[in-house]
Design a protein around this motif. Structure first.
Motif, PDB file in Angstrom:
ATOM      1  N   GLY A  15      -4.624   5.838  -1.160  1.00  0.00           N
ATOM      2  CA  GLY A  15      -3.842   6.114   0.032  1.00  0.00           C
ATOM      3  C   GLY A  15      -2.831   7.213  -0.229  1.00  0.00           C
ATOM      4  N   THR A  16      -1.937   7.411   0.738  1.00  0.00           N
ATOM      5  CA  THR A  16      -0.868   8.400   0.614  1.00  0.00           C
ATOM      6  C   THR A  16       0.453   7.657   0.544  1.00  0.00           C
ATOM      7  OG1 THR A  16      -2.132   9.998   1.913  1.00  0.00           O
ATOM      8  CG2 THR A  16       0.226  10.420   1.651  1.00  0.00           C
ATOM      9  N   VAL A  75       3.998   2.524  -5.466  1.00  0.00           N
ATOM     10  CA  VAL A  75       2.685   3.170  -5.433  1.00  0.00           C
ATOM     11  C   VAL A  75       1.646   2.113  -5.762  1.00  0.00           C
ATOM     12  CG1 VAL A  75       1.222   4.873  -6.584  1.00  0.00           C
ATOM     13  CG2 VAL A  75       3.600   5.438  -6.048  1.00  0.00           C
ATOM     14  N   LEU A  76       0.557   2.110  -5.019  1.00  0.00           N
ATOM     15  CA  LEU A  76      -0.541   1.180  -5.269  1.00  0.00           C
ATOM     16  C   LEU A  76      -1.650   1.917  -6.007  1.00  0.00           C
ATOM     17  CD1 LEU A  76      -1.671  -1.708  -4.695  1.00  0.00           C
ATOM     18  CD2 LEU A  76      -2.791  -0.706  -2.687  1.00  0.00           C
ATOM     19  N   ALA A  95       6.876  11.435  -6.079  1.00  0.00           N
ATOM     20  CA  ALA A  95       5.959  12.553  -6.308  1.00  0.00           C
ATOM     21  C   ALA A  95       5.746  12.772  -7.802  1.00  0.00           C
ATOM     22  CB  ALA A  95       6.497  13.821  -5.644  1.00  0.00           C
ATOM     23  N   TYR A  96       6.808  12.626  -8.577  1.00  0.00           N
ATOM     24  CA  TYR A  96       6.693  12.784 -10.031  1.00  0.00           C
ATOM     25  C   TYR A  96       5.813  11.688 -10.619  1.00  0.00           C
ATOM     26  CZ  TYR A  96       8.074  13.670 -14.857  1.00  0.00           C
ATOM     27  OH  TYR A  96       8.051  13.962 -16.202  1.00  0.00           O
ATOM     28  N   LEU A  97       6.016  10.441 -10.173  1.00  0.00           N
ATOM     29  CA  LEU A  97       5.197   9.337 -10.657  1.00  0.00           C
ATOM     30  C   LEU A  97       3.729   9.555 -10.313  1.00  0.00           C
ATOM     31  CD1 LEU A  97       4.698   6.471 -11.764  1.00  0.00           C
ATOM     32  CD2 LEU A  97       5.362   5.588  -9.506  1.00  0.00           C
ATOM     33  N   VAL A  98       3.444   9.949  -9.088  1.00  0.00           N
ATOM     34  CA  VAL A  98       2.063  10.177  -8.672  1.00  0.00           C
ATOM     35  C   VAL A  98       1.425  11.283  -9.507  1.00  0.00           C
ATOM     36  CG1 VAL A  98       0.612  10.983  -6.769  1.00  0.00           C
ATOM     37  CG2 VAL A  98       2.398   9.295  -6.340  1.00  0.00           C
ATOM     38  N   THR A 144       0.805  -1.228   0.000  1.00  0.00           N
ATOM     39  CA  THR A 144       0.000   0.000   0.000  1.00  0.00           C
ATOM     40  C   THR A 144       0.828   1.263   0.000  1.00  0.00           C
ATOM     41  OG1 THR A 144      -0.160   0.115   2.422  1.00  0.00           O
ATOM     42  CG2 THR A 144      -1.819  -1.221   1.252  1.00  0.00           C
ATOM     43  N   SER A 145       2.079   1.183   0.471  1.00  0.00           N
ATOM     44  CA  SER A 145       2.978   2.328   0.620  1.00  0.00           C
ATOM     45  C   SER A 145       2.499   3.299   1.693  1.00  0.00           C
ATOM     46  CB  SER A 145       3.152   3.068  -0.719  1.00  0.00           C
ATOM     47  OG  SER A 145       4.327   3.856  -0.719  1.00  0.00           O
TER      48      SER A 145
END
Length: 350
Positions: A286-287, A293-294, A270-273, A142-143
């Motif tokens: 989630g955060t 990242v899930l 952060a870039y991927l998100v 979940t990270s």
């Protein structure tokens, strides 16, 4: 296929860009590769853990008697399953499946507490009479990073609380780590460094993720000296190789480099998100706080197959208890790889 024994490396195929395994792939720095190569000249002697245990202990403000070095963090779960005799064992899911698999393989009945999105832990969900509780922090897949106060609320006399911190070093500053935690009521200046530890707390750590050493197999467990002794008695002789011990020693002393890498991971995540947020039908749940990242997207398993055909492999989510066929885990890579991946993904999302 036993879903509990399915791991990211099973996803890999030659020629694919790996977004399935959460191991950093950057070249090893000279301060690490140099000692590893030099250790090859010492292979005629049996491994000596003294310096590595001392380095790990110093890293976390522990006594060396509280440190158990293992052939990868996963071995620690097997040793715990051999030594412990829980009446009611609880594993908090979704999380790394090896703890439950190890317990089941040694005849223990496992009860699951399954968190729902966004996977925030409520200590009240854990049965009060559970005498073994296992949870990850930050949690794979979940990270999500649970506050240390919430985890501390799970500890109580008569309970073994196992916190899997395999990815703790991917979080800048490790603010929620319990690796060096003490009972605030204890005398910090007492004569016994182990005095005042959180009752029953066991912390498991890995050196394979951040440092790209999955093939070397090096991890460690932090616990009460009595439990460490019991696990040592069932551990094979010389369980950790000389090169792995060298890696443990030098990595434990590389706090500044580790922190720099954690900040790099945070920026790349952060870039991927942000790039994933551009795509309709892709939901980051989630955060995320770690090196993966899930995401949830309809038809994720079919999407995964289409991505493989386009040269990228991501981790399926349906083998994690509590998830299902609409989940994927994506490893954080550098921005160039992320851009290439998202360019392919946006053409495959329906």
């Amino acid at each position: 296929m036993d879903p509990l024994r399915h791991h990211g490396d099973t996803e890999l195929r030659p020629g694919l860009v790996d977004l399935a395994v959460n191991v950093r792939t950057a070249p090893h720095p000279e301060w690490l590769s140099g000692p590893l190569l030099s250790s090859m000249s010492e292979l005629a002697a049996y491994p000596d853990q003294t310096r590595a245990r001392a380095a790990i202990a110093a890293r976390h403000g522990r006594d060396p008697r509280e440190v158990l070095l293992t052939a990868g963090a996963a071995q620690a779960f097997t040793l715990l399953a051999q030594v412990l005799r829980p009446r009611r064992a609880v594993v908090v899911h979704p999380q790394f499946t090896e703890p439950e698999a190890a317990l089941a393989a040694h005849g223990h009945v496992v009860e699951r507490v399954v968190l729902r999105p966004p996977f925030i832990l409520d200590p009240a969900l854990v049965p009060g009479d559970a005498d073994l509780v296992i949870i990850g922090n930050p949690t794979n897949p979940t990270s999500v990073l649970h506050p240390r106060g919430v985890l501390r609320a799970l500890a109580r006399p008569g309970r073994v609380l196992v916190v899997d911190e395999a990815f703790a070093d991917t979080v800048p500053g490790e603010p929620e780590s319990l690796a060096g935690d003490r009972n605030p009521a204890a005398d910090p200046h007492g004569p016994d460094p182990a005095a005042g530890r959180i009752p029953g707390l066991v912390v498991i750590r890995s050196l394979t993720k951040t440092w790209g050493l999955a093939g070397l197999r090096i991890g460690y467990l932090l616990a009460d000296p009595a439990l460490v002794r019991a696990m040592t008695e069932v551990q094979p002789l010389w369980p950790v190789s000389t090169p792995a011990l060298v890696a443990a020693e030098v990595c434990a002393e590389a706090a500044a480099a580790e922190e720099r890498i954690a900040h790099e991971i945070a920026a790349d995540r952060a870039y991927l998100v942000a790039r994933l947020a551009e795509l309709p039908g892709i939901e980051v749940v989630g955060t995320p706080t770690s090196s993966f990242v899930l995401v949830r997207t309809p038809g994720a398993l079919e999407l995964r197959e289409r991505l493989i055909a386009r040269g990228f492999v991501v981790r399926r989510g349906d083998t994690f208890p509590g998830l299902g066929p609409d989940w994927l885990r994506i490893s954080v890579r550098d921005t160039a790889v992320t851009d290439a991946f998202v360019d392919v993904l946006k053409n495959e999302v329906h």
